[in-house]
Design a protein around this motif. Structure first.
Motif, PDB file in Angstrom:
ATOM      1  N   LEU A  19       0.809  -1.213   0.000  1.00  0.00           N
ATOM      2  CA  LEU A  19       0.000   0.000   0.000  1.00  0.00           C
ATOM      3  C   LEU A  19       0.846   1.270   0.000  1.00  0.00           C
ATOM      4  CD1 LEU A  19      -2.808  -1.095   2.447  1.00  0.00           C
ATOM      5  CD2 LEU A  19      -2.935  -0.917  -0.041  1.00  0.00           C
ATOM      6  N   ALA A  20       2.068   1.180   0.505  1.00  0.00           N
ATOM      7  CA  ALA A  20       2.925   2.361   0.604  1.00  0.00           C
ATOM      8  C   ALA A  20       3.696   2.643  -0.681  1.00  0.00           C
ATOM      9  CB  ALA A  20       3.911   2.191   1.760  1.00  0.00           C
ATOM     10  N   VAL A  21       3.940   1.620  -1.491  1.00  0.00           N
ATOM     11  CA  VAL A  21       4.761   1.781  -2.684  1.00  0.00           C
ATOM     12  C   VAL A  21       3.887   2.180  -3.862  1.00  0.00           C
ATOM     13  CG1 VAL A  21       6.274   0.568  -4.300  1.00  0.00           C
ATOM     14  CG2 VAL A  21       6.427   0.090  -1.867  1.00  0.00           C
ATOM     15  N   PRO A  22       4.144   3.320  -4.479  1.00  0.00           N
ATOM     16  CA  PRO A  22       3.353   3.711  -5.637  1.00  0.00           C
ATOM     17  C   PRO A  22       3.663   2.818  -6.832  1.00  0.00           C
ATOM     18  CG  PRO A  22       5.147   5.255  -5.309  1.00  0.00           C
ATOM     19  CD  PRO A  22       5.177   4.289  -4.147  1.00  0.00           C
ATOM     20  N   ALA A  23       2.673   2.595  -7.629  1.00  0.00           N
ATOM     21  CA  ALA A  23       2.862   1.774  -8.826  1.00  0.00           C
ATOM     22  C   ALA A  23       2.101   2.417  -9.982  1.00  0.00           C
ATOM     23  CB  ALA A  23       2.359   0.364  -8.588  1.00  0.00           C
ATOM     24  N   ASN A  24       2.444   2.013 -11.168  1.00  0.00           N
ATOM     25  CA  ASN A  24       1.792   2.545 -12.348  1.00  0.00           C
ATOM     26  C   ASN A  24       0.304   2.210 -12.361  1.00  0.00           C
ATOM     27  OD1 ASN A  24       1.956   4.041 -14.662  1.00  0.00           O
ATOM     28  ND2 ASN A  24       2.420   2.302 -15.959  1.00  0.00           N
ATOM     29  N   ALA A  25      -0.044   0.985 -12.022  1.00  0.00           N
ATOM     30  CA  ALA A  25      -1.437   0.564 -11.927  1.00  0.00           C
ATOM     31  C   ALA A  25      -1.652   0.042 -10.515  1.00  0.00           C
ATOM     32  CB  ALA A  25      -1.716  -0.536 -12.942  1.00  0.00           C
ATOM     33  N   ALA A  26      -2.700   0.516  -9.835  1.00  0.00           N
ATOM     34  CA  ALA A  26      -2.964   0.083  -8.476  1.00  0.00           C
ATOM     35  C   ALA A  26      -4.446  -0.207  -8.314  1.00  0.00           C
ATOM     36  CB  ALA A  26      -2.531   1.145  -7.477  1.00  0.00           C
ATOM     37  N   SER A  27      -4.745  -1.222  -7.499  1.00  0.00           N
ATOM     38  CA  SER A  27      -6.121  -1.610  -7.268  1.00  0.00           C
ATOM     39  C   SER A  27      -6.247  -2.229  -5.887  1.00  0.00           C
ATOM     40  CB  SER A  27      -6.562  -2.628  -8.327  1.00  0.00           C
ATOM     41  OG  SER A  27      -7.820  -3.171  -7.993  1.00  0.00           O
ATOM     42  N   ILE A  28      -7.399  -2.057  -5.261  1.00  0.00           N
ATOM     43  CA  ILE A  28      -7.654  -2.704  -3.985  1.00  0.00           C
ATOM     44  C   ILE A  28      -8.378  -4.026  -4.204  1.00  0.00           C
ATOM     45  CG2 ILE A  28      -8.812  -2.497  -1.741  1.00  0.00           C
ATOM     46  CD1 ILE A  28      -6.459  -0.619  -1.998  1.00  0.00           C
ATOM     47  N   ASN A  29      -9.502  -4.027  -4.924  1.00  0.00           N
ATOM     48  CA  ASN A  29     -10.327  -5.223  -5.080  1.00  0.00           C
ATOM     49  C   ASN A  29     -10.571  -5.620  -6.531  1.00  0.00           C
ATOM     50  OD1 ASN A  29     -10.826  -5.727  -2.277  1.00  0.00           O
ATOM     51  ND2 ASN A  29     -12.182  -3.959  -2.287  1.00  0.00           N
ATOM     52  N   LYS A  30      -9.694  -5.251  -7.425  1.00  0.00           N
ATOM     53  CA  LYS A  30      -9.865  -5.585  -8.833  1.00  0.00           C
ATOM     54  C   LYS A  30      -8.600  -6.228  -9.372  1.00  0.00           C
ATOM     55  CE  LYS A  30     -11.973  -2.593 -11.542  1.00  0.00           C
ATOM     56  NZ  LYS A  30     -12.222  -1.335 -12.256  1.00  0.00           N
ATOM     57  N   SER A  31      -8.802  -7.035 -10.391  1.00  0.00           N
ATOM     58  CA  SER A  31      -7.666  -7.631 -11.090  1.00  0.00           C
ATOM     59  C   SER A  31      -7.105  -6.616 -12.078  1.00  0.00           C
ATOM     60  CB  SER A  31      -8.102  -8.899 -11.811  1.00  0.00           C
ATOM     61  OG  SER A  31      -8.486  -9.872 -10.870  1.00  0.00           O
ATOM     62  N   LYS A  33      -4.708  -6.123 -15.672  1.00  0.00           N
ATOM     63  CA  LYS A  33      -4.128  -6.764 -16.852  1.00  0.00           C
ATOM     64  C   LYS A  33      -3.244  -5.774 -17.575  1.00  0.00           C
ATOM     65  CE  LYS A  33      -5.212  -9.325 -21.041  1.00  0.00           C
ATOM     66  NZ  LYS A  33      -4.066 -10.177 -20.959  1.00  0.00           N
ATOM     67  N   ILE A  34      -2.012  -6.181 -17.812  1.00  0.00           N
ATOM     68  CA  ILE A  34      -1.089  -5.428 -18.659  1.00  0.00           C
ATOM     69  C   ILE A  34      -1.105  -6.153 -19.995  1.00  0.00           C
ATOM     70  CG2 ILE A  34       1.305  -4.703 -18.994  1.00  0.00           C
ATOM     71  CD1 ILE A  34       1.539  -4.781 -15.864  1.00  0.00           C
ATOM     72  N   GLY A  35      -1.532  -5.485 -21.042  1.00  0.00           N
ATOM     73  CA  GLY A  35      -1.764  -6.118 -22.337  1.00  0.00           C
ATOM     74  C   GLY A  35      -0.511  -6.607 -23.033  1.00  0.00           C
ATOM     75  N   ALA A  36      -0.713  -7.507 -23.973  1.00  0.00           N
ATOM     76  CA  ALA A  36       0.377  -8.062 -24.778  1.00  0.00           C
ATOM     77  C   ALA A  36       1.127  -6.946 -25.482  1.00  0.00           C
ATOM     78  CB  ALA A  36      -0.178  -9.057 -25.788  1.00  0.00           C
ATOM     79  N   GLY A  37       2.436  -6.964 -25.397  1.00  0.00           N
ATOM     80  CA  GLY A  37       3.288  -5.992 -26.059  1.00  0.00           C
ATOM     81  C   GLY A  37       3.348  -4.622 -25.405  1.00  0.00           C
ATOM     82  N   GLU A  38       2.594  -4.404 -24.340  1.00  0.00           N
ATOM     83  CA  GLU A  38       2.592  -3.101 -23.666  1.00  0.00           C
ATOM     84  C   GLU A  38       3.827  -2.933 -22.776  1.00  0.00           C
ATOM     85  OE1 GLU A  38      -0.978  -2.416 -21.439  1.00  0.00           O
ATOM     86  OE2 GLU A  38      -2.258  -2.510 -23.205  1.00  0.00           O
ATOM     87  N   GLU A  39       4.112  -1.677 -22.436  1.00  0.00           N
ATOM     88  CA  GLU A  39       5.162  -1.361 -21.468  1.00  0.00           C
ATOM     89  C   GLU A  39       4.487  -0.738 -20.255  1.00  0.00           C
ATOM     90  OE1 GLU A  39       9.201   1.284 -21.029  1.00  0.00           O
ATOM     91  OE2 GLU A  39       8.739   0.385 -22.972  1.00  0.00           O
ATOM     92  N   SER A  40       4.904  -1.158 -19.046  1.00  0.00           N
ATOM     93  CA  SER A  40       4.291  -0.667 -17.816  1.00  0.00           C
ATOM     94  C   SER A  40       5.363  -0.434 -16.770  1.00  0.00           C
ATOM     95  CB  SER A  40       3.281  -1.698 -17.294  1.00  0.00           C
ATOM     96  OG  SER A  40       2.804  -1.323 -16.015  1.00  0.00           O
ATOM     97  N   GLY A  41       5.082   0.498 -15.865  1.00  0.00           N
ATOM     98  CA  GLY A  41       5.980   0.768 -14.753  1.00  0.00           C
ATOM     99  C   GLY A  41       5.744  -0.145 -13.563  1.00  0.00           C
ATOM    100  N   GLY A  42       4.687  -0.981 -13.607  1.00  0.00           N
ATOM    101  CA  GLY A  42       4.410  -1.909 -12.522  1.00  0.00           C
ATOM    102  C   GLY A  42       2.931  -1.955 -12.210  1.00  0.00           C
ATOM    103  N   ALA A  43       2.560  -2.826 -11.267  1.00  0.00           N
ATOM    104  CA  ALA A  43       1.158  -2.972 -10.876  1.00  0.00           C
ATOM    105  C   ALA A  43       1.088  -3.488  -9.454  1.00  0.00           C
ATOM    106  CB  ALA A  43       0.441  -3.922 -11.829  1.00  0.00           C
ATOM    107  N   THR A  44       0.078  -3.009  -8.696  1.00  0.00           N
ATOM    108  CA  THR A  44      -0.129  -3.432  -7.316  1.00  0.00           C
ATOM    109  C   THR A  44      -1.609  -3.677  -7.090  1.00  0.00           C
ATOM    110  OG1 THR A  44       1.739  -2.101  -6.569  1.00  0.00           O
ATOM    111  CG2 THR A  44       0.162  -2.778  -4.896  1.00  0.00           C
ATOM    112  N   SER A  45      -1.938  -4.800  -6.429  1.00  0.00           N
ATOM    113  CA  SER A  45      -3.315  -5.107  -6.084  1.00  0.00           C
ATOM    114  C   SER A  45      -3.338  -5.747  -4.707  1.00  0.00           C
ATOM    115  CB  SER A  45      -3.929  -6.064  -7.113  1.00  0.00           C
ATOM    116  OG  SER A  45      -5.252  -6.396  -6.739  1.00  0.00           O
ATOM    117  N   VAL A  46      -4.409  -5.518  -3.956  1.00  0.00           N
ATOM    118  CA  VAL A  46      -4.542  -6.161  -2.653  1.00  0.00           C
ATOM    119  C   VAL A  46      -5.351  -7.438  -2.788  1.00  0.00           C
ATOM    120  CG1 VAL A  46      -5.402  -5.925  -0.291  1.00  0.00           C
ATOM    121  CG2 VAL A  46      -4.263  -3.999  -1.402  1.00  0.00           C
ATOM    122  N   ASN A  47      -6.539  -7.378  -3.391  1.00  0.00           N
ATOM    123  CA  ASN A  47      -7.419  -8.546  -3.521  1.00  0.00           C
ATOM    124  C   ASN A  47      -7.750  -8.842  -4.973  1.00  0.00           C
ATOM    125  OD1 ASN A  47      -7.809  -9.086  -0.692  1.00  0.00           O
ATOM    126  ND2 ASN A  47      -9.061  -7.251  -0.612  1.00  0.00           N
ATOM    127  N   GLY A  48      -6.753  -8.890  -5.819  1.00  0.00           N
ATOM    128  CA  GLY A  48      -6.976  -9.180  -7.227  1.00  0.00           C
ATOM    129  C   GLY A  48      -5.754  -9.806  -7.854  1.00  0.00           C
TER     130      GLY A  48
END
Length: 127
Positions: A19-31, A33-48
């Motif tokens: 919860l403390a670390v910022p990420a490019n994509a963040a979610s609490i209760n959702k899944s 998806k980083i798409g095929a061929g995409e570039e991302s800085g990261g992702a964080t989820s609690v319940n997904g």
């Protein structure tokens, strides 16, 4: 300390860190998806779950507390970590480190991990 107490402390610390670390994509209760061929800085989820598509590049971490992480063929990720979930890397995935507390790690053919692989209460398998 009992094993249950240690597990509780590790889980609480992991959740606080997620919860403390910022990420490019963040979610609490959702899944996420980083798409095929995409570039991302990261992702964080609690319940997904988190899915990284084929040939995607993730320059940051992929982290979830209660969910699985799946990385499709040929993707490059920096780090994947989950507390209560499995990690599945398909064929040809490259990563620096993988970790889970209560879950398994499964590596497809020709995966390359340039650092550590840790599973506290789970198995590590290669295909």
């Amino acid at each position: 300390m009992s094993k249950k107490t240690i597990l509780y402390i590790v889980s609480a610390a992991a959740m606080a860190l997620l919860l403390a670390v910022p990420a490019n994509a963040a979610s609490i209760n959702k899944s996420i998806k980083i798409g095929a061929g995409e570039e991302s800085g990261g992702a964080t989820s609690v319940n997904g779950s988190i899915t990284v598509g084929a040939d995607a590049t993730v320059t940051g971490g992929i982290k979830t507390v209660n969910g699985k992480i799946r990385v499709d063929d040929g993707a490059e990720i920096r780090k994947a970590a989950t507390v209560n979930g499995s990690l599945h890397l398909s064929d040809g995935v490259q990563s620096r480190s993988l970790s889970t507390v209560n879950g398994s790690i499964r590596l497809g053919e020709n995966c390359a991990v340039d650092g550590s692989i840790e599973a506290v209460n789970g198995s590590i398998r290669t295909e």
